[in-house]
Design an enzyme around this catalytic site. Structure first.
Site, PDB file in Angstrom:
ATOM      1  N   HIS A   7      -8.112   0.827  -7.797  1.00  0.00           N
ATOM      2  CA  HIS A   7      -7.486  -0.445  -8.187  1.00  0.00           C
ATOM      3  C   HIS A   7      -8.531  -1.512  -8.502  1.00  0.00           C
ATOM      4  CE1 HIS A   7      -7.507   0.211  -3.852  1.00  0.00           C
ATOM      5  NE2 HIS A   7      -7.696  -1.083  -3.680  1.00  0.00           N
ATOM      6  N   ILE A  24     -13.632   9.907   2.730  1.00  0.00           N
ATOM      7  CA  ILE A  24     -13.350  11.307   2.369  1.00  0.00           C
ATOM      8  C   ILE A  24     -13.400  12.192   3.609  1.00  0.00           C
ATOM      9  CG2 ILE A  24     -14.248  13.325   1.101  1.00  0.00           C
ATOM     10  CD1 ILE A  24     -14.898  11.478  -1.210  1.00  0.00           C
ATOM     11  N   GLY A  30      -7.510  10.587 -17.020  1.00  0.00           N
ATOM     12  CA  GLY A  30      -7.232  10.104 -15.651  1.00  0.00           C
ATOM     13  C   GLY A  30      -8.449  10.054 -14.748  1.00  0.00           C
ATOM     14  N   HIS A  90      14.467  -7.098  10.326  1.00  0.00           N
ATOM     15  CA  HIS A  90      14.458  -6.362  11.590  1.00  0.00           C
ATOM     16  C   HIS A  90      15.397  -5.180  11.489  1.00  0.00           C
ATOM     17  CE1 HIS A  90      14.390  -5.514  15.858  1.00  0.00           C
ATOM     18  NE2 HIS A  90      15.712  -5.440  15.815  1.00  0.00           N
TER      19      HIS A  90
END
Ligand code: FAD
Ligand code: NAD
Length: 466
Positions: free
Chosen positions: A321, A184, A38, A444
């Site tokens: 991403h 950060i 990861g 809405h």
């Protein structure tokens, strides 16, 4: 064992590239030096920081805004150990999810540090001292980045810390000095300010997150100040003294006035640098630029044919991403497809509360490019949904081409901006005009109505509710 592709690094760039390669029927190997998959994102970046941002936001809301909703909380107390443990579990579960995806896609995972031994052979040194070798027709380098520091104030992980240590502090500090008002600085500053830490941020430039549209920077700074964060903008850090019990940062403004800022820790948040340590790049024709980023062409191929690089290690926006898109891009090119990445349509988000998000050009960029543009903006306070939720702080700003009305940039500051920016990305990918979005029905009451109204304002200055 000869693979079609070997991928070095299991961050969002590497593991997503591996999945796409496997989907495209390539025999795929993924090499990761740490015991969990990861990369930065899952282990010490996006996921743990968002876990703490969400928990600290709940704590802050319970102590500051529940009362106005008619909710009384007695004996509210912070259990930092539990908050941290929850964060650790979120990280572990997410990493396990990637492990599962590797098995599901029949990707061979190797645990150890990868080093090139020539173009097609990679040596993998395991932590136990052993090693193995694999060979591959193509290689993707996805080795990511590490925190940067200052030459006179190196991260020692004790007093001068990076985001990695900040995410796992044993107790909530009383005082925290942060160097850098970038993403950060603002996110970690928010976490600790909400938990009661006195947070002071020193920034070399004169705005918060200097790369974002100026209007948003001002709003974010105001909002963080309301949270109690103190800013030293336009200040140059001169030294960081770690000798005493506290750490003291000396910073100087443009008038030459010095400030001595104490803290339990000094969090270095001055950017990240590419990571290519012991990768053996000298045994292949892969070059790096002056800052250490791997140089690639428009196909993300390095100077060595068959060796590609993606994600943080090649620079550009250091976003998970963006790395993922590049991983998919390389996999699909290797399979003979013709993928494309529209870098202008890659959104960014700062997960403060309210959130900040943007895509496309900022107003400053359009101004300096000389392109004619129109601006439409709409404040959250004019939204029924925002009043109902007591989230009236914020605005959406849309920039459109003066002649064609094409949307060139969208900038949001407000509740749920992180999710709402997706509409702007779709609009930009389909080259929609502001009027196109203005004519689409938005439910809405929702926060998304601010996007429609900002587009109406950009089209012919005809917002309906303002
Ligand atoms: P990385 O995730 O850095 O992964 C690289 C992997 O390669 C690492 O696991 C490393 O161990 C491994 N590796 C390196 N060298 C070798 C070697 N020789 N052999 C084997 N393995 C090796 N981005 C967002 O989009 N949204 C966010 O909310 C966000 N929040 C963040 C919060 C923090 C605190 C930080 C630090 C970053 C955040 N980012 C966020 C940025 C994001 O984490 C990075 O852009 C992203 O992880 C880059 O992905 P990558 O695959 O290029 O590299
Ligand atoms: P950054 O580039 O966002 O901000 C660094 C800040 O430090 C800048 O404002 C810069 O002007 C300032 N600075 C640099 N040197 C300085 C000095 N000597 N004194 C004072 N200020 C100084 O970097 P970061 O906040 O460290 O984040 C690193 C990377 O991680 C970023 O590229 C970011 O994209 C990524 N990240 C993304 C997210 C997100 O997407 N939500 C969250 C965290 C991190």
């Amino acid at each position: 064992m000869k693979y079609d592709i070997a991928i070095i690094g299991s961050g969002p760039g590497g593991y997503v590239a591996a999945i796409r390669c496997a989907q495209l029927k390539m025999k795929t190997a993924l090499i990761e030096k740490y015991s969990t998959l990861g990369g930065t994102c899952l282990n010490v970046g996006c996921i743990p920081s968002k876990a703490l941002l969400d928990s600290s936001e709940h704590f802050h809301a319970a102590s500051h805004s529940f009362a106005e909703h008619g909710i009384g909380v007695q004996g509210l107390k912070l259990d930092w150990d539990k908050m941290r443990a929850r964060k650790d579990k979120v990280v572990l579960d997410t990493c396990k999810g990637v492990e599962y995806l590797m098995k599901k896609n029949k990707i061979d995972v190797f645990n150890g540090h990868a080093t090139f031994q020539g173009a097609e052979t990679i040596r993998i040194n395991t932590t136990g001292g052993g090693h193995s070798e694999i060979s591959a027709r193509n290689v993707i380098i996805a080795t990511g980045s590490k925190p940067a520091d200052l030459p006179f104030a190196k991260i020692d992980k004790q007093k001068i810390i990076s985001s990695t240590e900040a995410l796992s502090l044993r107790s909530v500090p009383k005082e925290l000095v942060i160097v850098g008002a970038g993403v950060i600085g603002c996110e970690m500053g928010s976490v600790f300010a909400r938990l009661g830490t006195r947070v002071r941020i020193i920034e070399y430039l004169t705005t918060v997150i200097p790369t974002m549209d100026g209007a948003l920077g001002k709003e974010l700074q105001k909002s963080l100040k309301n949270l109690g964060v103190e800013f030293y903008l336009g200040h140059k850090v001169k030294s960081v003294d770690t000798k005493g019990k506290k750490v003291t940062v000396i910073a100087e403004n443009s008038a030459g006035e010095e400030a001595a800022i104490p803290g339990d820790y000094c969090l270095m948040a001055v950017g990240r640098k590419p990571y290519t340590e012991n990768l053996g790049l000298d045994s292949v024709k892969v070059t790096t630029d002056a800052r250490g980023f791997i140089q690639v062409n428009e196909n993300l191929e390095s100077g060595h044919p068959g060796i590609y690089a993606i994600g943080d290690v090649i620079g550009g926006a250091m976003l998970a991403h963006k790395s993922e898109e590049e991983g998919v891009f390389v996999a699909e090119r290797l399979a003979g497809q013709k993928p494309h990445i529209n870098y202008r349509a890659i959104p960014w988000v700062v997960y403060t509360w309210p959130e900040v998000a943007g895509v496309g050009y900022s107003e400053e960029e359009l101004k300096s490019s000389g392109r004619g543009y129109k601006v439409g903006s709409f404040p959250y306070r004019a939204l029924g949904r925002a009043r109902a939720a007591q989230e009236t702080e914020g605005l959406i700003k849309v920039l459109a081409d003066k002649e064609t009305d094409e949307i060139l940039g969208v900038h949001m500051f407000g509740a749920r901006a992180a999710d709402m920016i997706a509409e702007a990305v779709v609009a930009m990918e389909f080259r929609a005009s502001a009027e196109d979005i203005a004519r689409i029905s938005h439910a809405h009451p929702t926060f998304t109505e601010a996007m429609k109204e900002a587009c109406l304002a950009a089209t012919e200055n005809r917002a309906l509710h303002m």
